[in-house]
Design a protein around this motif. Structure first.
Motif: not given
Length: 205
Positions: A164-177
């Protein structure tokens, strides 16, 4: 020379291989017992992931199932092929990312990672970078430095080198693709809210 294309999931559980130049079906791939959720093809290898909690590896030319990967505790929503070492990566509703590689004629899981607390929706792999999209509205980036590739030979595992290198900031909706050119530090993600986001990974190798 035959060009193959695999785009259909007839009757939910069946994958079909087509010769798009001749316009005819070449093989009907039978084996999954539930919906086929994901497909990835590389050369003569085809990988499918299904709601039956398994992934299957097929020969495109022969139309045969060469292996069944059955370690997840839920439907497998995404499959990916690691081009550098010919390994396989699977993601499931169980929140696990599993790494598979060949081992003396068989295929075994050499590593599993729990980063997200929801289903894994998308996997995109390059030679040294790996992107994961999940239903918890987040993405994660994995890195495998080139100089480390040979260091795992003693343990018999190259796929185990992903870290694991990095987890960017969360978005406002699930990342479907997700699609990425991680070597050029660019990621495009699509969410359930209908918005596409283009990210600059700003990764210093």
């Amino acid at each position: 020379f035959v060009v193959y294309d695999l785009i259909s999931r007839l009757h939910h559980r069946i994958a079909n291989i087509w010769d798009i130049r001749a316009g005819r079906q070449m093989h009907k791939l039978l084996g999954h017992t539930q919906w086929i959720r994901s497909i990835r093809m590389s050369s003569d290898t085809l990988i499918t992931g299904s709601d039956d909690w398994t992934a299957r590896i097929w020969s495109v030319s022969r139309g045969t199932c060469d292996a069944v990967l059955a370690c997840h505790a839920g439907p497998i929503l995404c499959v990916e092929y690691s081009p550098l070492d010919k390994g396989i990566i699977t993601g499931s509703t169980d929140g696990l990312v599993r790494f598979w590689e060949n081992d003396e004629g068989g295929i075994k899981c050499v590593k599993n990672v729990t980063i997200h607390n929801a289903a894994i929706m998308s996997i995109n792999a390059g030679e040294h970078w790996l992107g994961i999209g999940a239903a918890d509205n987040s993405m994660s980036l994995f890195h495998r430095p080139q100089e480390r590739l040979g260091s795992f030979s003693g343990a018999g595992s190259k796929m185990g080198g992903w870290q694991l290198y990095r987890t960017p900031q969360k978005t406002v909706a699930m990342v479907r693709c997700m699609s990425s050119d991680l070597e050029r530090k660019r990621i495009c993600s699509g969410g359930r809210n209908g918005i596409l986001r283009l990210w600059d990974a700003t990764i210093n190798i």
